[in-house]
Design a protein around this motif. Structure first.
Motif, PDB file in Angstrom:
ATOM      1  N   VAL A 118      38.926  27.709  37.373  1.00  0.00           N
ATOM      2  CA  VAL A 118      39.578  27.800  38.689  1.00  0.00           C
ATOM      3  C   VAL A 118      39.356  29.209  39.236  1.00  0.00           C
ATOM      4  O   VAL A 118      39.480  30.189  38.504  1.00  0.00           O
ATOM      5  N   SER A 119      39.034  29.319  40.501  1.00  0.00           N
ATOM      6  CA  SER A 119      38.674  30.629  41.063  1.00  0.00           C
ATOM      7  C   SER A 119      39.881  31.561  41.136  1.00  0.00           C
ATOM      8  O   SER A 119      41.026  31.126  41.243  1.00  0.00           O
ATOM      9  N   GLU A 121      40.514  33.179  43.642  1.00  0.00           N
ATOM     10  CA  GLU A 121      41.028  32.962  44.996  1.00  0.00           C
ATOM     11  C   GLU A 121      42.141  31.906  44.984  1.00  0.00           C
ATOM     12  O   GLU A 121      43.204  32.093  45.593  1.00  0.00           O
ATOM     13  N   ASP A 122      41.878  30.798  44.299  1.00  0.00           N
ATOM     14  CA  ASP A 122      42.885  29.734  44.241  1.00  0.00           C
ATOM     15  C   ASP A 122      44.136  30.193  43.494  1.00  0.00           C
ATOM     16  O   ASP A 122      45.269  29.846  43.852  1.00  0.00           O
ATOM     17  N   LYS A 123      43.926  30.961  42.453  1.00  0.00           N
ATOM     18  CA  LYS A 123      45.082  31.445  41.674  1.00  0.00           C
ATOM     19  C   LYS A 123      45.912  32.425  42.503  1.00  0.00           C
ATOM     20  O   LYS A 123      47.145  32.351  42.524  1.00  0.00           O
ATOM     21  N   ALA A 125      46.116  32.547  45.641  1.00  0.00           N
ATOM     22  CA  ALA A 125      46.774  31.839  46.748  1.00  0.00           C
ATOM     23  C   ALA A 125      48.152  31.339  46.311  1.00  0.00           C
ATOM     24  O   ALA A 125      49.138  31.442  47.058  1.00  0.00           O
ATOM     25  N   VAL A 126      48.243  30.825  45.089  1.00  0.00           N
ATOM     26  CA  VAL A 126      49.534  30.357  44.568  1.00  0.00           C
ATOM     27  C   VAL A 126      50.496  31.526  44.400  1.00  0.00           C
ATOM     28  O   VAL A 126      51.670  31.486  44.820  1.00  0.00           O
ATOM     29  N   TRP A 203      45.263  24.262  34.297  1.00  0.00           N
ATOM     30  CA  TRP A 203      45.711  24.608  35.647  1.00  0.00           C
ATOM     31  C   TRP A 203      46.706  23.585  36.178  1.00  0.00           C
ATOM     32  O   TRP A 203      47.587  23.912  36.982  1.00  0.00           O
ATOM     33  N   GLU A 204      46.583  22.327  35.701  1.00  0.00           N
ATOM     34  CA  GLU A 204      47.508  21.290  36.168  1.00  0.00           C
ATOM     35  C   GLU A 204      48.963  21.661  35.846  1.00  0.00           C
ATOM     36  O   GLU A 204      49.883  21.305  36.592  1.00  0.00           O
ATOM     37  N   LEU A 207      50.145  24.058  38.602  1.00  0.00           N
ATOM     38  CA  LEU A 207      50.410  23.347  39.864  1.00  0.00           C
ATOM     39  C   LEU A 207      51.720  22.570  39.786  1.00  0.00           C
ATOM     40  O   LEU A 207      52.478  22.499  40.757  1.00  0.00           O
ATOM     41  N   ASP A 210      54.975  24.315  40.844  1.00  0.00           N
ATOM     42  CA  ASP A 210      55.211  24.534  42.278  1.00  0.00           C
ATOM     43  C   ASP A 210      55.966  25.842  42.518  1.00  0.00           C
ATOM     44  O   ASP A 210      57.090  25.853  43.025  1.00  0.00           O
TER      45      ASP A 210
END
Lengths: 480, 447
Positions: A118-119, A121-123, A125-126, A203-204, A207, A210
């Motif tokens: 997972v990038s 960037e995505d991490k 963002a969270v 990564w799930e 997520l 939340d």
């Protein structure tokens, strides 16, 4: 890895070892953290090396190196044997290990979405979305969050014929809002304090937490703590949430039931235990509502594996059975002291450390209550959530915990909020005061990635399953 | 074998040169460590390790990323540098990032003693045996450690920083336990094996253990206390962790926040962080390669400025005191070599001045309940005694305290001339005296 281990075992035997095992461990890690809108850390790391543990002249020796050339490994093995022979200077009884058959196997923990794929960037963002939501509350002066990912590949081999490869992936995340006012720092965390929740998974798992969705509630509670009532100094009924029960189990049941501690191996550092060998099968550790299991087979738990670092298969064992003390956590060397075989609790925190008796998933088994019913059944007391501080004496008797938040319970209902609540007690007295445990619907496994033990210090990743539980006549508001 | 300082500096420089970024910093850590551990009067764990790792901080504009590895071949090093650059490319900009620091002259005293490399497994086992013998011959059991470490740290960056230093340490701890429930503690920390006297250390622990047999209960409450150096060192550690750094100061979670120039502690208390004094151990530069400057933190009870690193010095307009931790560092700058200025008292005189109080050898499992007031809770262990009419009286069962460290150090009435070097054997150590405090709150007791 197999060749490296074979090289180490061969050199150990040639140098005079009567038993040897070797572990090659390759650990890769990734850490991201945010604080007040800034990213204060993006880092990756990797570490690889081999540790060689031997018995020679009846005593233990261990040496480890990150140099993985043939000669360096052989030299390390010979050093381990030399150290063992030096250890024999004070030998009284030669090392005796409980029986173990040879295993050749491979085990892998669960991982849905590879977190290393997972990038950044995505991490980020969270993390940054959660951070922004925390700071939307004016009273929150410090907002912080973190993500941590670990992958461990390790191989174990022994002169008994075992060769085992294992791989597991850990993912962890958490956020904390700090309200600072009137000389007080008031933290509020999700899903837990001290780095949040940690699991074996990918990564799930992040997520599913939340973080951004829960941040507004966390911030709101931090702000509300500023004007909350202080914890009254009194003796009362406590209902404790599952994450704090997890730490309570860890400190007051997990550590004292480690057999190496009971035998004195940790006396000078972490301490001993109030338990004796004679207490096994006779001591009433807690009330009939208290059953504690040690289970290394729970999927996704930080305390799970296929085999421990002595090559013993993962097991489920009963430590406390309906209040009666029925089992220690043990190793191949310590188990004979109680006439049993190892129940598979030996783990090292890397290639450069020896395995020690460590908790796996040590859990308070669920009872039958729903949390709303338990609160409704309580006339007067306090409900506590989320650990803030912990301390316990060197025999694991006198403890004191502080939590982030509490609420008064009056006539079966939650009342006003309480800030900085703490409580203290004596281990067996406390567990014998437990008169209710909530059901499996409220039961959760909490990862504890910071369990310190041993010299040189090792940090183990362990876990505890727990549900909210009720305790009577507990002293609270200590030093307030 | 641990790398020499020159070898480590060369590796650091090579790593910087491999990093394709606007600026780069490399931190090399190399260690040979050995620890002999004993319990129940026999050596039960005996370990040695050798490792060298490199950590790279890549800078692109005002963005930074960090990667580390202990694989030192060219391909692995290059991959590590690329990971740091990739992290920096994804990191959001930090407008306050001042860039990597420019070189400043660093004094690196010789803190390597040849006796430590000769203190091998056999020598450590003989030392452990000598300690054990002190307990065994008097019917007690000993547990503890004898360790020897040599480590090297080097830092280089693209601005020209290029420093390295090696340090040796010998450390030993002894817990002696009597069959009648007494326990005693002694410890040793030095840069050489030559001044290590295991028999004397073992004897010190035994005498304390025998003295503490037959402990009685004591009601919790506020007492006058004499804290031995081990206990004082624990308090120093927590003050450093909680409040002596610029980050907690700036975030107003430190006891220093809003109090600089104020009389915060007793006039008897002066606290300094000083890695350069002859009596201490450890590195004289921080993990950015900046000199660790002698930094007064409390002078005669008056609060001074916190320690800084390049980031927080720039952000707060303070001098860079040289207290950076390895990047990435969420803790901010940190003290590593705290010391309380020596007083003029002897510990016998302190005890003699107490009519009714408690003597504490050391603490166990201390933790924080309130960071701003530095409220700590923990237990006493291995030698807790009542003081009655100026003399050590009955031993007491271990006590729990819940106490603000700041308020406690405001109640200091005397400081010993003698100070003891205490701490972990890597990175630094505290120089702690014994203290006489007029009040200290015990809130519970173990069984």
């Amino acid at each position: 890895m197999k060749e490296l281990i074979a090289n180490a075992l061969e050199a150990s035997l040639a140098a005079g070892a009567t038993y040897a095992d070797a572990r090659v461990v390759h650990t890769t890690e990734e850490h991201l953290s945010a604080r007040n809108g800034l990213v204060d850390g993006i880092s990756t790391s990797e570490s690889i090396g081999i540790g060689v543990r031997v018995v020679a002249a009846g005593a233990w020796g261990f040496a480890a190196t990150s140099e993985l050339g043939h000669d360096a490994i052989a030299e390390t093995a010979r050093l381990a044997v030399a150290i063992a022979k030096a250890s024999a200077l004070t030998l009284r009884t030669p090392v005796h290990l409980s029986a173990l058959q040879a295993y050749v196997d491979r085990w892998e923990g669960p991982c849905g979405i590879d977190p290393f794929g997972v990038s950044f960037e995505d991490k980020l963002a969270v993390l940054l979305a959660a951070d922004e939501a925390l700071r939307a509350e004016a009273a929150v002066k410090i907002a912080k969050g973190s993500l941590d990912f670990i992958r461990v590949d390790k191989a174990f081999g022994s002169t008994s014929g075992s060769y085992i490869e294992q791989r597991y992936t850990e993912s962890a995340a958490g956020i904390t809002a700090y309200a600072i006012a009137d000389g007080e720092v008031l933290p509020r965390s999700y899903p837990n304090s001290h780095g949040g929740q940690a699991v074996q998974g990918g990564w799930e798992a992040i997520l599913a937490l939340d973080l951004p969705g829960n941040a507004p509630r966390v911030a709101e509670q931090a702000a509300a703590l500023v004007s909350a009532a202080p914890c009254p100094p009194t003796t009362t009924t406590l209902i404790i949430d599952s994450s704090q029960i997890a730490l309570q189990v860890h400190e007051s049941i997990g550590h004292p039931t480690e057999l190496d501690r009971v035998l004195g191996d940790e006396a000078a550092f972490a301490g001993t235990s109030f338990l004796t060998l004679e207490d096994l099968g006779t001591l009433r550790y807690g009330s009939e509502h208290v059953t504690i299991t040690s289970d290394a087979t729970i999927p996704g738990s930080l305390g799970s594996f296929g085999y421990d670092d002595e090559g013993v298969p993962a097991q489920r064992d009963f430590i406390v059975t309906e209040g009666l003390f029925t089992g220690f956590q043990s190793s191949r060397e310590s188990a004979p002291a109680i006439g049993r075989e190892s129940n598979g609790c030996m783990r090292a925190d890397g290639w450069n450390r020896i395995p020690l008796v460590r908790m796996t998933t040590l859990s308070l088994e669920p009872g039958g209550w729903s949390l709303p019913d338990l609160i409704a059944d309580t006339d007067d007391g306090i409900y506590l959530e989320t650990n803030n501080s912990w301390s316990i004496d060197d025999r694991r008797l006198n403890f004191q915990f502080a939590c982030e938040i509490g609420w008064e319970i009056k006539n079966g209902e939650l009342g006003r909020m309480i800030k900085n609540p703490n409580y203290t007690g004596i281990t067996p007295q406390f567990w014998n005061s437990c008169d209710a445990v909530c059901s499996r619907d409220h039961w959760q496994v909490w990862g504890i990635p910071n369990c310190g033990k041993g010299e040189p210090m090792q940090v183990a990743h362990v876990a505890h399953g727990a549900a909210p539980a009720r305790f009577r006549d507990v002293q609270v508001g200590v030093g307030r | 074998m641990t790398l020499s300082a020159e070898q480590a500096r060369e590796l650091a420089r090579r790593t910087v040169s491999l990093t394709q970024a606007d600026a780069a910093e490399a931190l090399v850590s190399s260690e040979d460590g050995a620890l002999t551990r004993f319990a129940d009067n026999r050596i039960h764990q005996n370990v040695a390790e050798n490792d060298t790792s490199v950590s790279v901080r890549a800078v692109i504009g005002k963005c930074t990323g960090v990667a580390s590895t202990n694989r030192l071949d060219d391909g692995s090093l290059a991959a590590c540098c690329e990971r740091a650059v990739a992290a920096a490319r994804m990191a959001p900009e930090d407008p306050d990032f001042p860039g990597l620091p420019a070189p400043v002259a660093v004094t690196t005293p010789d803190r390597v003693h040849p006796s430590v490399s000769a203190f091998n497994a056999e020598a450590r086992a003989h030392a452990a045996a000598a300690i054990i013998e002190q307990s065994a011959e008097r019917g007690l059991t000993a547990a503890g450690t004898v360790s020897a470490t040599e480590y090297t740290v080097a830092v280089a960056n693209s601005e020209g920083v290029d420093v390295g230093m090696s340090v040796t340490t010998v450390r030993s701890t002894v817990l002696s336990m009597s069959p009648k429930g007494g326990s005693g503690w002694a410890s040793h920390l030095s840069g050489t094996a030559d001044d290590f006297a295991p028999e004397a250390l073992g004897d010190e622990a035994v005498l304390l253990a025998m003295r503490s047999e037959g402990a009685i209960a004591l009601d919790p409450g506020v007492y006058t206390v004499v804290l031995a150096p081990e206990a004082v060192s624990d308090i120093l550690d927590f003050l450093g962790y909680l409040g002596f750094g610029a980050k907690s100061y700036a975030e107003k979670s430190s006891f220093l926040s809003g109090n600089i120039g104020e009389q915060l502690l007793s006039p008897f208390i002066s606290i300094t962080d000083d890695a350069t004094c002859d009596e201490t151990l450890g590195l004289t530069f921080d993990f950015e390669g900046m000199p660790k400057l002698r930094t007064p933190l409390v002078e005669a009870g008056v609060a001074c400025e916190p320690v800084t690193d390049s980031y927080w010095a720039s952000k707060l307009g303070m001098r860079n005191s040289g207290h950076a931790l390895p990047a990435p560092n969420s803790y901010g700058p940190m003290t590593m070599n705290l010391q309380i200025a020596a007083g003029d008292a002897r510990i016998e005189d302190m005890i003699g001045a107490v009519k009714h109080g408690v003597y504490v050898t050391r603490f166990h499992y201390v933790n924080v309940e309130d960071p701003i007031r530095a409220v700590l809770t923990g237990m006493t262990r291995d030698g807790t005694f009542m003081i009655e009419n100026g003399r050590l009286a009955m031993p007491v069962k271990n006590l729990r305290f819940t106490q603000s460290a700041v308020e406690a150090l405001n109640a200091v009435e005397a400081v010993t001339r003698k100070r003891v070097l205490i701490g972990p054997d890597e990175g630094g150590a505290n120089l702690a005296p014994a203290l006489l405090l007029s009040k200290w709150e015990f809130t519970g007791q173990t069984r």
